[in-house]
Write an enzyme that holds these catalytic residues in place. Structure first.
Site, short mmCIF file in Angstrom:
data_model
loop_
_atom_site.label_atom_id
_atom_site.label_comp_id
_atom_site.label_asym_id
_atom_site.label_seq_id
_atom_site.Cartn_x
_atom_site.Cartn_y
_atom_site.Cartn_z
N TYR A 17 -10.07 56.29 13.51
CA TYR A 17 -9.19 57.40 12.92
C TYR A 17 -9.14 58.66 13.56
CZ TYR A 17 -7.60 54.16 9.26
OH TYR A 17 -7.05 53.09 8.34
N GLU A 42 -23.04 31.62 2.16
CA GLU A 42 -21.96 31.65 2.96
C GLU A 42 -20.76 32.60 2.11
OE1 GLU A 42 -20.04 28.05 4.34
OE2 GLU A 42 -18.27 29.12 5.05
N ASP A 47 -21.08 25.67 3.20
CA ASP A 47 -20.06 24.50 2.73
C ASP A 47 -20.63 23.46 3.61
OD1 ASP A 47 -16.95 26.32 2.35
OD2 ASP A 47 -18.56 25.78 0.97
#
Lengths: 390, 457
Positions: free
Chosen positions: A132, A218, A271
């Site tokens: 920024y 996860e 997963d």
């Protein structure tokens, strides 16, 4: 409480003892993380500038040389460390006399000058602050993020020694208390709310925990589900942590810190799909992009707790909860099977080959098709009780 | 007078076209103008002589009737002959004369000095588009001789679809800047052949007998070539438009269409602030536009480099085919009609011609505009590079490092270091040289045409 876990989960205790033994045996083999002094950081930056001035004094266009952090050809695998950058790796030349690379050259110099001031004044800034301060030059936050890592690799200095902090995206909860560098006390024991992973892992002091294991989760959705089901109380004492997907450096540093401090089993709950497996591999073995910092980021002792492809068959997860593998999934799976670290993980290989043969994947949420609270009431406790990790 | 010279050249070029003379065919062309003071009247004489393969097969006896028919009434055969020494010098270089024609203007008081400039300019343009022919102009007035040889050092063959190739003079006549090393400056140019644009013939031209297929073939040439300096800032100073007839003879005279063309063009798309038709060159044969770049901020101008100035040549080759035009006299008449009705033809196809020229100019200036973008990118990045480096040197407490930087650049303090680094960075980035195989690092040796053969006319 601790003895309860030891009795209820003898396998975890056995694993902990085994891991402790391995750590003692290999302790002197692992390189202790070097602390780079402030002065050394400044000197390395000055050397870069002197190189530029010297080139211009000879009427030559300055060139910066960056190790190539995206090439597999530049990494080697060590089972004790993970993926690490090879010496003599390929480099990319960033030229100051070429329109296609001069902007990057300028961006690198700009960030080097910011870092120089930060280190000299012993102050800190986030990558967001840097972006920024000059959005026109950098164009995007991603650019700043990449260049900070490039500089870390070029100078061979950990990012934290550059006094540039990253906003963490990870969350942590469980039996853990510590103190931040500024003296703030952090207590992660709240059952309903998690604590954001600290942006300054290197400054963490006075870690207190009686956790018997750490569970890397996860996805944020699964993590929240564990919080809602009061998992950390039910299987107390333990720590759960998530980076909400592909882990950021701070989350990886936190996991590594917990390992270095507590030497307790670290399990991964991902997963049953190629993406989840890859995320788990990043925690365990590291990534190509950050291979230059492998020593401080990898945790080779991470164990795969679930969701295993063999669990889908064993638990008879309903077929409508299973998802066919896409072409991208298959390509990713093939790529994972070619990775250098898989050869040291035959059980992982078998699970992945099972996924290849069955051509299906499943999310952890698919266990809810068996029963709404199956994950926290049955699956995880049984896995932990009977050593269902690989 | 230039009209007559133009007619002679047109005739010879059309003959060459009919005989299938190759564009590479070389030779010499001499235009000699001289006066002889008689008792009461000064007469201006003109001799056009040609030698070499480009006028191979010309038989003067068969040419004379066509010449008489096409010459203006006020011209008459020249009673005197040109100085044999002048012709000898010419034939020594280019071989036997195959073309020799002399004519006279009775009252040479009608001949004004500006005509010399026009003839010179006309022959210069002829030489540009017929680079195989070495052209000389000699003027002998009042015992004073003026001689101009239009030297072609580098030629480039430009292939055209369904048309004979062109041989253009692409010699770069701009001296390289002093900082350019020997062998690192392209001595030639790289013509870009554009898309052929069919033209519809307006009714008034058809009524006069102009039929067949008419089209225009644009070719652009940006000079000097700085393609080997991808970071160099260049400035386009002018665009010159040169129209040539189907016989490859320049069309002279002012053109309202081309004078007004800048008003129709999108200058912003070309990367220009404005284009103005320069009235100084109205009678030169080529239409010249003065180009102004976009205004720079004062600070940018201060920091910007002294740029190389470039000129863009826009050749417009008229092409015509008509299966019913086969005799030389028909071809000459057709060319006269095309020239006469050129304004009408261009106006009749205004939109298409303007769009086509906008496209060709945009393509031709792509490299220049890319160079501008590169230069600007490098300039703004240089500011960051310099300020960041100086910031580190200035706030460093490492004396060895600071001294090493200062002594490297042979300066005394960081203020001088900043100026010195800025200058050095500007120099190494702006003049970055990347050799190109297609550029001309040295001047090509002038190649003579075929050996002189045959006999004197």
């Amino acid at each position: 409480m601790g003895s309860d876990v030891a009795e209820l989960f003898p396998e975890i205790e056995k694993l902990r003892v085994q891991l402790l033994h391995n750590v003692e045996v290999t302790a002197d083999f692992r390189r202790v993380e070097e602390e780079i002094s402030h002065q050394e950081v400044l000197t390395r930056i000055e050397n870069i500038i002197l190189g530029i001035v010297t080139s211009l004094s000879k009427d030559e266009a300055p060139v910066l040389t960056l190790p190539n952090r995206s090439s597999w050809a530049n990494v080697s695998f060590d089972s004790a460390i993970g993926l690490q950058m090879s010496s003599g790796s390929d480099v990319t030349a960033v030229r100051s006399d070429c329109a296609s690379s001069v902007t990057k050259f300028a961006q690198i110099l700009k960030i080097l000058s910011v870092i120089y001031r930060l280190v000299q004044s012993n102050s800190y800034a986030t990558k967001r602050d840097i972006y920024y301060n000059n959005t026109q030059l950098f164009g995007s936050q991603n650019t700043v993020d990449h260049i900070v890592d490039d500089i870390s690799c070029m100078l061979k200095v950990p990012r934290r020694s550059l006094h540039v902090l990253a906003t963490s995206k990870g969350l942590i909860s469980g039996d853990l208390c510590y103190m931040e560098e500024d003296g703030t006390r952090i207590d992660c024991r709240s059952s309903s709310a998690a604590v954001a992973v600290s942006p300054n892992i290197g400054g963490i002091r006075n870690i207190v925990s009686s956790a018997k294991f750490v569970l890397i989760v996860e996805k944020d959705a699964t993590f929240q589900r564990l919080l809602d089901d009061d998992f950390c109380s039910k299987l107390s004492p333990c720590i759960i942590i998530t980076a909400k997907g592909v882990p950021d450096v701070n989350s990886r540093l936190m996991v590594r810190k917990l390992w270095d401090t507590l030497h307790i089993p670290i399990f991964a709950l991902v997963d049953a799909d190629p993406h989840g497996i890859e995320i788990m591999c990043i925690y365990k073995y590291g990534s190509v992009a950050m291979s230059f910092e492998a020593h401080s980021l990898t945790v080779p002792s991470v164990m795969w707790l679930g969701l295993l492809p063999s669990d889908l068959r064993r638990l008879r997860v309903p077929e409508d909860a299973l998802i066919p593998l896409t072409k991208t999934d298959e390509n990713k799976l093939n790529s994972l099977l070619q990775r250098p670290y898989l050869s040291s993980q035959p059980d992982w290989q078998k699970e992945m080959e099972l996924m290849q043969q069955s051509k299906v994947k499943a999310e952890i949420q698919s266990l809810a098709a068996i029963a709404p609270d199956f994950l926290t009431s049955i699956y995880l406790p049984n896995k932990l009780r009977y050593g269902g990790w690989i | 007078m230039s009209r007559e010279i133009q007619q002679v050249l047109r005739l010879v070029m059309l003959l060459g076209k009919q005989r299938g003379v190759r564009v590479q065919a070389a030779g010499g062309l001499l235009v000699l103008l001289w006066t002889k003071t008689g008792a009461a009247v000064q007469s201006l004489n003109c001799t056009v002589a040609g030698a070499g393969p480009w006028c191979k097969g010309i038989k003067m006896k068969t040419l004379e009737p066509d010449l008489k028919e096409s010459m203006f009434p006020r011209m008459s055969p020249c009673p005197s002959v040109p100085d044999p020494e002048e012709l000898c010098a010419f034939t020594d270089l280019y071989g036997s004369l195959r073309l020799l024609l002399s004519f006279q203007m009775r009252d040479s008081r009608l001949f004004i000095p500006e005509w010399c400039v026009r003839i010179e300019e006309f022959l210069r343009m002829f030489s540009l588009v017929n680079a195989g022919i070495k052209t000389q102009l000699k003027l002998q007035f009042s015992q004073q001789t003026f001689q101009q040889e239009f030297r072609v050092k580098i030629k480039s063959k430009v292939a055209r679809a369904k048309q004979p190739s062109l041989m253009l003079d692409v010699t770069c006549r701009t001296q390289p800047p002093e900082c350019v090393k020997k062998g690192c400056w392209c001595q030639g140019g790289h013509p870009l052949c554009g898309s052929r644009l069919p033209l519809s013939i307006p009714p008034e031209a058809m009524e006069r007998g102009l039929f067949g297929e008419l089209s225009i073939q644009p070719v652009t040439l940006l000079t000097p070539c700085v393609l080997q300096y991808p970071n160099l800032a260049t400035q386009l100073t002018n665009i010159q438009v040169l129209v040539c007839s189907p016989s490859n003879v320049p069309v002279t005279g002012p053109s309202t269409f081309f004078q007004n063309l800048p008003n129709e063009l999108d200058c912003q798309e070309l990367g220009l602030h404005s284009l103005h038709c320069s009235l100084d060159h109205v009678n030169s044969g080529a239409t010249v536009y003065t180009a102004k770049q976009e205004n720079l901020q004062d600070s940018e101008q201060e920091l910007s480099l002294p740029s190389v100035q470039q000129t863009l040549l826009l050749f417009l080759f008229l092409q015509h085919s008509d299966p019913f035009t086969c005799h030389l006299s028909d071809s000459m008449a057709t060319e006269a009609l095309i020239e006469h009705h050129l304004e009408g033809i261009l106006s009749n196809n205004r939109q298409a011609v303007t769009t086509a020229l906008q496209t060709e100019l945009k393509n031709a200036l792509k490299g220049l505009n890319r160079g501008k973008k590169n230069h600007e990118k490098l300039r703004s990045a240089a500011e960051v590079i310099l300020s960041s480096s100086i910031s580190i040197v200035s706030c460093s407490s490492n004396l060895d490092f600071r001294n090493a930087c200062l002594s490297s650049m042979k300066v005394r303090d960081t203020h001088e270091l900043s100026a010195s680094l800025r200058e050095s960075l500007r120099r190494v980035t702006s003049w970055k040289f990347i050799p190109r195989g297609k550029c001309y690092p040295t001047q090509v040796e002038e190649q003579e045409g075929d050996e002189p053969t045959g006999r004197e006319i």
